[in-house]
Design a protein around this motif. Structure first.
Motif, PDB file in Angstrom:
ATOM      1  N   LEU A   1     -13.162  12.615   0.271  1.00 55.68           N
ATOM      2  CA  LEU A   1     -12.776  11.269  -0.159  1.00 55.68           C
ATOM      3  C   LEU A   1     -14.007  10.403  -0.406  1.00 55.68           C
ATOM      4  O   LEU A   1     -14.082   9.657  -1.392  1.00 55.68           O
ATOM      5  CB  LEU A   1     -11.863  10.620   0.894  1.00 55.68           C
TER       6      LEU A   1
ATOM      7  N   LEU B   1     -14.736  13.856   6.151  1.00 54.36           N
ATOM      8  CA  LEU B   1     -14.326  12.817   5.196  1.00 54.36           C
ATOM      9  C   LEU B   1     -15.113  12.920   3.894  1.00 54.36           C
ATOM     10  O   LEU B   1     -15.015  12.046   3.034  1.00 54.36           O
ATOM     11  CB  LEU B   1     -14.545  11.428   5.807  1.00 54.36           C
TER      12      LEU B   1
ATOM     13  N   THR C   1      -6.143   9.520   1.165  1.00 50.96           N
ATOM     14  CA  THR C   1      -6.073   8.590   2.302  1.00 50.96           C
ATOM     15  C   THR C   1      -4.910   8.912   3.225  1.00 50.96           C
ATOM     16  O   THR C   1      -4.745   8.285   4.267  1.00 50.96           O
ATOM     17  CB  THR C   1      -5.923   7.118   1.852  1.00 50.96           C
TER      18      THR C   1
ATOM     19  N   GLU D   1       0.814  -1.218   0.000  1.00 54.46           N
ATOM     20  CA  GLU D   1       0.000   0.000   0.000  1.00 54.46           C
ATOM     21  C   GLU D   1       0.844   1.263   0.000  1.00 54.46           C
ATOM     22  O   GLU D   1       0.531   2.243  -0.685  1.00 54.46           O
ATOM     23  CB  GLU D   1      -0.940  -0.020   1.206  1.00 54.46           C
TER      24      GLU D   1
ATOM     25  N   LEU E   1      -9.635   5.791   6.615  1.00 55.81           N
ATOM     26  CA  LEU E   1      -8.675   6.109   5.551  1.00 55.81           C
ATOM     27  C   LEU E   1      -7.888   4.854   5.181  1.00 55.81           C
ATOM     28  O   LEU E   1      -7.615   4.600   4.000  1.00 55.81           O
ATOM     29  CB  LEU E   1      -7.722   7.219   6.006  1.00 55.81           C
ATOM     30  N   THR E   2      -7.532   4.065   6.173  1.00 60.77           N
ATOM     31  CA  THR E   2      -6.812   2.819   5.910  1.00 60.77           C
ATOM     32  C   THR E   2      -7.659   1.861   5.080  1.00 60.77           C
ATOM     33  O   THR E   2      -7.163   1.217   4.146  1.00 60.77           O
ATOM     34  CB  THR E   2      -6.440   2.138   7.245  1.00 60.77           C
TER      35      THR E   2
ATOM     36  N   ALA F   1     -10.052   2.678   3.025  1.00 57.10           N
ATOM     37  CA  ALA F   1     -10.152   3.213   1.663  1.00 57.10           C
ATOM     38  C   ALA F   1      -8.880   2.895   0.878  1.00 57.10           C
ATOM     39  O   ALA F   1      -8.927   2.519  -0.296  1.00 57.10           O
ATOM     40  CB  ALA F   1     -10.381   4.724   1.710  1.00 57.10           C
ATOM     41  N   ARG F   2      -7.748   3.019   1.550  1.00 58.90           N
ATOM     42  CA  ARG F   2      -6.468   2.751   0.878  1.00 58.90           C
ATOM     43  C   ARG F   2      -6.358   1.281   0.488  1.00 58.90           C
ATOM     44  O   ARG F   2      -5.850   0.945  -0.581  1.00 58.90           O
ATOM     45  CB  ARG F   2      -5.311   3.148   1.798  1.00 58.90           C
TER      46      ARG F   2
END
Lengths: 167, 463
Positions: B164, B161, B203, B72, B122-123, B125-126
């Motif tokens: 994103l 958020l 992210t 990632e 965020l993690t 989504a990544r």
């Protein structure tokens, strides 16, 4: 390579066409199915969760409480017919036919033509038991109404231009 | 405007875009398997940023990606390199725009973003974006695409958020409609790589969110409304000239309102979702100025609108604003992460051109011998402006944009002659409401849609 392929704002999905939602509040082409929610004609608190799979046209219809629809034993019930009709209104017949992998009958495709083309293949009931997943996607869709608008900058929307093209 | 400068080549542009294209092409097949070392794909990005502070990290990431072993963090590094390259393209194009329009941008860099968001989302989504990079656009299937739904649903309610979430929501809808990837006849190669890398950058905790760095007190003169939408989101952004009460130089500013929406709320119905949250939409629709008092504003020229800081002012004709105030206004700065060619939307006023329509329907404005393409597909159906009115116009307020290698005009309003009288037609004329038959019908349809969904939600949502 064409300009479309090197465009940051290439239009990929045409917007939905307006339709009346009273009978079929939710329709989508997702998860390899045409699926959605159809309001019961008799009980205002009941909805049917209906779906037709792309390719095989395997169909399913049950209430949101998982009771099977009496009409959907050997063939498409009225709920599934209404679902197909409303999907054609929302997405246009070509997009529905393409997603479901229906070979379009000659001439102008319409909803009844799509239904007939699928019925002729004698599709089987779907054992996939997708009703719960479809219903939860409907609830997720309803939740969009409750999300607050914001006036903070959203520069990402620059990637989503409007289009005059109809579905 | 020096339109000839807009069609002249820009030094280094082709080289930068070639590196971007090489990487974008690699995303079509995906980065799961080892690649033959041919200097293309991720390697091209590494070569292009070799002289920058990103060099070491991107070289490592490109090496891992070529071996089919990128993690990632490596994908984030590649997205950063691509973003930086397109940032340089943005800067070069903007210099060209400034030369052509004679308007200077703001000096200095905007303030760094401050807010930190929920790291676990965020993690997640990544992780989804990394899955996409591995399988590639041709490897898309419903399983990989549906991974976005849960992340987006969890992010949307949190305004911090929203950027994103809105991006991923629109992106995932396009991917879902294109499944399976093996059946795609053509791939929007640059677009999806843009959305992917932008998502990846967002992210990084703290990447989104431009803090207000000042307040605006003075007169706001709207130029026009830019409407943007995907299936489940809409945004109306008003471009305006702000004249500070302290007599300092007028500035170009923007104020926007955006909302998630059900995909069945479309066309003119979109206005009613946005209208209640920004009084400026009604003012822009009516051709009125607004008086601002202490309205928060960012270095990027974005007003963080709140109705309490604004009241309706005198009538102000946008064409008078465009003729008189626009030439004196300075442009805003652009935040480092927002430097992307798609972000270029510079208000311009054009007149004295000859409008023409080519055989394929493309409308052009020819200004002192140079033909500028007018993107009439950007005119929203939710307004009275039509491609036909643009094609017969004599003056135009528009946004100068750049896409797929060329500059073009997005019309916001035109002056055209109807029965020997000059009339102004604005794309955003229905923002505050309308009596137009088509507009009223569209609004009624949206009201009914929201009513039905609201009724269904009331019965089904909290049981």
């Amino acid at each position: 390579m064409s300009n479309w392929e090197r465009s940051s704002t290439a239009r990929v999905v045409p917007p939905a066409r307006p339709r009346k939602l009273a009978k079929v509040p939710f329709v989508e082409l997702a998860d390899g199915r045409l699926q959605g929610v159809v309001s019961s004609g008799s009980d205002i608190g009941r909805v049917y969760v209906s779906s037709v799979a792309a390719g095989s046209y395997a169909f399913a219809c049950s209430t949101n409480n998982n009771r099977p629809c009496g009409g959907a034993r050997g063939s498409f019930c009225n709920h599934i017919a209404a679902l197909v009709d409303q999907a054609v209104l929302q997405y246009g017949p070509e997009r529905v036919a393409r997603y479901l992998k229906i070979d379009l009958p000659d001439g102008e495709p319409d909803a009844s033509g799509l239904r007939q083309a699928m019925a002729l293949t004698r599709p089987a009931p779907d054992d996939a038991k997708a009703a719960a997943a479809v219903f939860s996607r409907f609830l997720r869709h309803l939740a969009y109404l409750e999300l607050a608008p914001v006036t903070t900058p959203l520069p990402e929307m620059q990637f989503f231009p409007p289009t005059r093209a109809a579905a | 405007m020096r339109t000839d400068l807009l069609t002249a080549p820009v030094d280094g542009l082709d080289e930068a875009l070639a590196a971007v294209d090489a990487f974008d092409d690699a995303l079509v097949a995906g980065l799961l398997r080892p690649r033959t070392s041919d200097g293309a794909g991720p390697e091209a990005l590494a070569v292009a940023v070799a002289g920058t502070p990103l060099a070491a990290r991107v070289a490592e990431a490109a090496g891992k990606a070529a071996a089919g072993a990128a993690g990632e963090d490596h994908f984030v590094a590649l997205a950063a390199a691509r973003t930086a390259l397109l940032g340089s393209v943005h800067d070069a194009l903007l210099i060209r725009v400034e030369q052509a329009t004679g308007r200077s941008g703001a000096e200095g860099e905007p303030a760094a973003p401050g807010e930190r968001q929920a790291a676990n989302l965020l993690t997640a989504a990544r992780a989804w974006l990394s899955d996409l990079a591995r399988c590639g656009w041709q490897g898309l299937d419903h399983d990989v695409v549906s991974g976005a739904a849960e992340v987006v649903s969890a992010m949307l309610p949190d305004p911090a958020l929203r950027r994103l979430a809105t991006l991923l929501d629109g992106f995932a809808a396009e991917l879902a409609a294109s499944c399976p990837g093996t059946a795609m006849e053509r791939v929007p190669v640059r677009r999806w790589a843009d959305l992917w890398s932008r998502g990846m950058m967002l992210t990084v905790p703290g990447a989104a969110g431009a803090p207000p760095t000042g307040t605006a007190t003075g007169r706001l003169l709207p130029l026009g409304v830019d409407l943007r939408e995907h299936a489940t989101a809409a945004q109306a952004q008003v471009h305006a000239v702000f004249e500070p009460a302290d007599g300092s130089a007028p500035r170009l500013v923007r104020a926007g309102v955006s909302a998630p929406k059900p995909d069945t709320v479309v066309g003119a119905g979109i206005w009613q979702l946005l209208r209640p949250h920004m009084s400026l939409l009604a003012a822009a629709g009516e051709g009125r100025s607004m008086d601002l008092t202490d309205m928060p504003v960012t270095d990027e020229g974005d007003l963080l609108w709140s109705d309490g800081h604004a009241r309706p002012g005198e009538p102000a004709d946008p064409f008078a604003t465009a003729r008189v105030a626009l030439p004196t206004a300075t442009g805003p700065a652009t935040a480092p992460l927002d430097r992307h060619p798609a972000r270029i939307a510079v208000p311009v006023f054009l007149e004295g051109y000859s409008a023409g329509t080519e055989d394929d329907g493309t409308v052009t404005f020819t200004v002192s011998g140079t033909a500028l393409t007018v993107d009439t597909d950007l005119i929203p159906v939710a307004g009275p402006l039509t491609p036909r009115a643009v094609a017969t116009s004599s003056a135009c307020i528009g946004l100068l944009r750049w896409d797929a290698g060329t500059f073009g005009i997005q019309p916001l309003a035109v002056e055209t002659t109807v029965r020997r009288k000059v009339v102004a037609v604005h794309a955003g004329a229905w923002a505050g409401g309308t009596e137009d038959k088509v507009g009223v019908k569209g609004e009624k349809a949206a009201t009914d849609t929201v009513k039905v969904l609201g009724e269904r939600a009331g019965r089904l949502l909290r049981k």
